[in-house]
Motif scaffolding. Structure first.
Motif, PDB file in Angstrom:
ATOM      1  N   VAL A   1       0.845  -1.018  -0.131  1.00  0.00           N
ATOM      2  CA  VAL A   1       0.078  -0.043   0.180  1.00  0.00           C
ATOM      3  C   VAL A   1       0.977   1.082  -0.063  1.00  0.00           C
ATOM      4  CG1 VAL A   1      -1.781   1.354   1.208  1.00  0.00           C
ATOM      5  CG2 VAL A   1      -1.857  -1.169   1.343  1.00  0.00           C
ATOM      6  N   ILE A   2       0.382   2.270  -0.788  1.00  0.00           N
ATOM      7  CA  ILE A   2       1.201   3.639  -0.939  1.00  0.00           C
ATOM      8  C   ILE A   2       0.321   4.398   0.181  1.00  0.00           C
ATOM      9  CG2 ILE A   2       1.730   5.526  -2.212  1.00  0.00           C
ATOM     10  CD1 ILE A   2       3.275   3.199  -2.930  1.00  0.00           C
ATOM     11  N   GLU A   3       0.952   4.767   1.368  1.00  0.00           N
ATOM     12  CA  GLU A   3       0.366   5.635   2.495  1.00  0.00           C
ATOM     13  C   GLU A   3       0.351   6.823   2.356  1.00  0.00           C
ATOM     14  OE1 GLU A   3      -0.796   4.093   4.694  1.00  0.00           O
ATOM     15  OE2 GLU A   3      -0.249   1.794   4.883  1.00  0.00           O
ATOM     16  N   GLU A   4       1.268   7.490   1.592  1.00  0.00           N
ATOM     17  CA  GLU A   4       1.180   9.182   1.573  1.00  0.00           C
ATOM     18  C   GLU A   4       0.735   9.516   0.311  1.00  0.00           C
ATOM     19  OE1 GLU A   4       4.958  10.660   2.039  1.00  0.00           O
ATOM     20  OE2 GLU A   4       5.399  10.028   3.977  1.00  0.00           O
ATOM     21  N   LEU A   5      -0.596  10.064   0.274  1.00  0.00           N
ATOM     22  CA  LEU A   5      -1.391  10.517  -0.968  1.00  0.00           C
ATOM     23  C   LEU A   5      -1.423  11.831  -1.118  1.00  0.00           C
ATOM     24  CD1 LEU A   5      -4.355   7.791  -0.293  1.00  0.00           C
ATOM     25  CD2 LEU A   5      -2.159   7.395  -1.614  1.00  0.00           C
ATOM     26  N   SER A   6      -1.776  12.226  -2.325  1.00  0.00           N
ATOM     27  CA  SER A   6      -2.065  13.668  -2.629  1.00  0.00           C
ATOM     28  C   SER A   6      -3.492  13.827  -2.065  1.00  0.00           C
ATOM     29  CB  SER A   6      -1.899  13.787  -4.086  1.00  0.00           C
ATOM     30  OG  SER A   6      -0.865  13.651  -4.626  1.00  0.00           O
ATOM     31  N   SER A   7      -3.452  15.355  -1.679  1.00  0.00           N
ATOM     32  CA  SER A   7      -4.828  15.865  -1.092  1.00  0.00           C
ATOM     33  C   SER A   7      -5.348  17.053  -2.168  1.00  0.00           C
ATOM     34  CB  SER A   7      -4.701  16.120   0.211  1.00  0.00           C
ATOM     35  OG  SER A   7      -5.965  16.634   0.705  1.00  0.00           O
ATOM     36  N   TYR A   8      -6.354  16.888  -2.597  1.00  0.00           N
ATOM     37  CA  TYR A   8      -6.853  17.903  -3.595  1.00  0.00           C
ATOM     38  C   TYR A   8      -6.681  19.448  -2.902  1.00  0.00           C
ATOM     39  CZ  TYR A   8      -9.852  20.490  -6.906  1.00  0.00           C
ATOM     40  OH  TYR A   8     -10.098  21.641  -7.867  1.00  0.00           O
ATOM     41  N   GLY A   9      -5.813  20.131  -3.783  1.00  0.00           N
ATOM     42  CA  GLY A   9      -5.631  21.667  -3.159  1.00  0.00           C
ATOM     43  C   GLY A   9      -4.826  21.853  -2.141  1.00  0.00           C
ATOM     44  N   GLN A  10      -4.230  20.904  -1.753  1.00  0.00           N
ATOM     45  CA  GLN A  10      -3.238  20.805  -0.431  1.00  0.00           C
ATOM     46  C   GLN A  10      -1.990  20.332  -0.472  1.00  0.00           C
ATOM     47  OE1 GLN A  10      -5.628  19.769   2.996  1.00  0.00           O
ATOM     48  NE2 GLN A  10      -7.445  20.011   1.987  1.00  0.00           N
TER      49      GLN A  10
END
Length: 315
Positions: free
Chosen positions: A170-179
Motif C-alpha cells: 500500500v502507498i500510504e502518502e497520498l495527494s490531497s486536492y488543493g493541499q
C-alpha cells in the motif's frame, strides 16, 4: 508546436498547457492494469457486458480507457517518471484505476511488455487502497504474466529497506486536492552495466538513492530479451459494464487544474543501457486519448503531463 506532432493532433493552449482537442491516436499496445489488453475489436453492446470477442484478451473482462503518452524507438532500454499518488477509495469491486509506466516490444508478432505503477484494484487486493504494482507478459497477456510476485517471473529484491513500498504494498502518502502533492518515482531499466546481467530491473527512486525492488530475467522474454521498442506513460481506468459509473482517473479532476489538483507524470525520461536517463525525442512523444471522459494536457516546455477525469456515466 511541431515537436508535439501538431500535424497529427490539434492542441488548444491555455495557461501554459496544451489540451488535446483533435482526433485521438489509437491505443496500439497500451493495456489496462487488470492484465488485459485494451485494444477493442468490437464495441460493447449498449447496456451489456463485454464478451470474450470484444477484446484481445481472454478474461476477466473490463472496458478500458487510457490517457497518456507513448514514444516509439528502435531501441528502448527503460523508462522513468515521477507519478502523483492519488487514492480512489470509491472504486467499485469490479473496476480499477491506475497510473502506469510501460515498456513493450511487438516485433515479430510477439508482444512482450513490462508495466509498473500505482493502482487501486479491489478485486486483486480486496481493498480500495492505492498499491504499487509490477506486471509482465510475453504473449499479450493470453497465457503468461501476472501481478507482482503472484507467479514465477518477477524476482523481488531481498532487502531490508524500511519505509520503501514494494510491488503489492500500500502507498500510504497520498495527494490531497488543493493541499498536498505526494508522488512516487519509478524506473524500469534493462541494466547492461558489468555485473548486472542485462535483466529488466524495477527501481524506486527517493532523492539521490535508487532502491532496487526486483527484476524480470531477460530470458523471460522473446522480443524484449534485448530491448523494447515503445515506452508509455498513461492513466488507465476499467469498468465491467458500459452503463456503470466510470471510476475516477488520477485525481478525479480534469488536467487543466494544474499542480495539487490534477494527476501528473513528471520528469519523464527514457533510459539507456547503462541506466542513465535520456530525454525522449519530443518529435516521437505522441498523446493517446481514447475516451472523451478522460483528458490529457501536455506542458509545452516538456515538463509535467497532466491527465485524469471524474467519476460518471457520461461526459
Amino acid at each position: 508546436m511541431d515537436r508535439y506532432a501538431a500535424s497529427v493532433l490539434t492542441f488548444l493552449c491555455l495557461q501554459s498547457l496544451c489540451f488535446l482537442t483533435g482526433a485521438s491516436l489509437p491505443m496500439k499496445n497500451l493495456v489496462n492494469t487488470a492484465g488485459l489488453i485494451g485494444q477493442i475489436r468490437n464495441p460493447i453492446p449498449e447496456g451489456g457486458e463485454a464478451g470474450t470477442n470484444d477484446f484481445t484478451f481472454p478474461r476477466p473482462i473490463m472496458a478500458n480507457s487510457v490517457a497518456g503518452m507513448t514514444n516509439r524507438s528502435d531501441q528502448v532500454f527503460g523508462i522513468y517518471a515521477r507519478i502523483s499518488a492519488w487514492g480512489h477509495e470509491h472504486t467499485k469491486s469490479d473496476a480499477y484505476s491506475a497510473a502506469v509506466i510501460q515498456v513493450s516490444n511487438d516485433q515479430g508478432g510477439e508482444y512482450n511488455a513490462i508495466r509498473a505503477g500505482l493502482h487501486t484494484h479491489p478485486s486483486l487486493y480486496e481493498d480500495n487502497k492505492l498499491h504499487m504494482f509490477a506486471q509482465w507478459t510475453k504473449d499479450r497477456d493470453w497465457n503468461t504474466g501476472c501481478y507482482n510476485a503472484d507467479c514465477p517471473g518477477f524476482v523481488p529484491f531481498n532487502d531490508s529497506f524500511t519505509g520503501i513500498a514494494k510491488p503489492g504494498m500500500v502507498i500510504e502518502e497520498l495527494s490531497s486536492y488543493g493541499q498536498t502533492d505526494s508522488s512516487v518515482i519509478l524506473q524500469i531499466v534493462k541494466d547492461e552495466r558489468p555485473g548486472i546481467g542485462g535483466d529488466w530491473w524495477l527501481y524506486r527512486v527517493s532523492g539521490p538513492v535508487r532502491f532496487p525492488l526486483g527484476y524480470w530475467p531477460a530470458s523471460l522474454f522473446t522480443s524484449m530479451s534485448r530491448h523494447a521498442t515503445e515506452a508509455a506513460w498513461y492513466g488507465a481506468a476499467g469498468f465491467a459494464r458500459r452503463d456503470d459509473d466510470r471510476p475516477a482517473m488520477g485525481s478525479g479532476h480534469g488536467p487543466g487544474e494544474g499542480p495539487t489538483r490534477s494527476a501528473y507524470f513528471a520528469d519523464i525520461s527514457l533510459m539507456d543501457n547503462m541506466a542513465y536517463p535520456v530525454d525522449p525525442s519530443l518529435a516521437g512523444v505522441l498523446p493517446v486519448v481514447d475516451d472523451g471522459c478522460y483528458q490529457l494536457a501536455m506542458d509545452p516546455a516538456g515538463g509535467n503531463t497532466f491527465y485524469g477525469g471524474p467519476v460518471g456515466r457520461s461526459c
